[in-house]
Design a protein around this motif. Sequence first.
Motif: not given
Length: 336
Positions: A179-183, A205-211, A241-249, A327-329
Amino acid sequence: MYDPNAKQLHDNAIVIDGTCPLLEAPEYIDWYIEGGVTIVTPTVGGPVPVEVSLNFIGYLLEFIRSRDDLMLIETAQDVYNAKAQGKTGFVFHFQGTDAIKDNLNNVNLFHKLGVRIMQLTYNVDNLIGSGAQVKDKGLTDFGRQFVERCNEVGVIVDCSHTGVRTTLEAIEISKRPVICSHSNAKQVFKTQSDRNINDDQIRAIAKSGGVVGVVGFPGFISSSSTPSMAQFLEHVDHIVNVGGIDHVSLGIDYYPGQQPVANDEEAIKLFESYVAAGAWSGPDYPKPPHIYPAGIETPKTMPRMTEALLSRGYAEGDIQKILGLNLLRVYQEVWS
């Protein structure tokens, strides 16, 4: 008055703020509770002596134990339990790995003490790799071993405040989401250093499954010390738009030197202490006032962000993802 539909959505959601240095003063937990935040993430370690981290963790553990409405979060199931019981959960977070020193077994130690997220660096070089505000030499051999140990133990690797090369190398070797917790997004607001992250980092980050957690610190949103909600949400839009809706927190990063938490004199004093310590430098860290996005100047009014996301056209299910489910995921995938 809040929009009733937005307030109901916010109240029903699992809301996670992924970066909460304001809780250096734990009494501010009541502001987060008022704002409907389910999980807070206090900074319990960073570029400070290890004794400071240990003492603060001990203090927080007793603070949590002393109140019936708080709980320590150690598993993803604990998050669901906290929500069901109407409690606020604490996830301990390192901003920098100084407390690990040169001993990987300290990852295990701090994991046992409740630290579930460890940020590689804080703006400058350390034993792990290079920070966002220095020439990036990449992940060190010890840094590679550190990422591997985090994967094995169940600690989330965090690349905020970290250089581009070090970030991408950490993601490449990690077998778990990073993740990048705050960027925020550099394409929306170009910081002089690599404090905001570029599209390659967002995609990795998105490809790794992170947020990527969107941050409210004014210097990372726009050139204004009083950014608007719309300017803040431009970063959400871009990461989606870049990483997908599943990868923002969210990693709002409320901190003790912001207004109105601190008055002008107190804010300047704290700012100058960060500069003197070498933690902050350059135009990415403008002098106070530091006023957080309009509507969410403090955690007390976090439902305003849910209102704004609804007004911006985000579906309710996607808002729940942004507020906490994404983030819970990651918690589930790394901690299980």
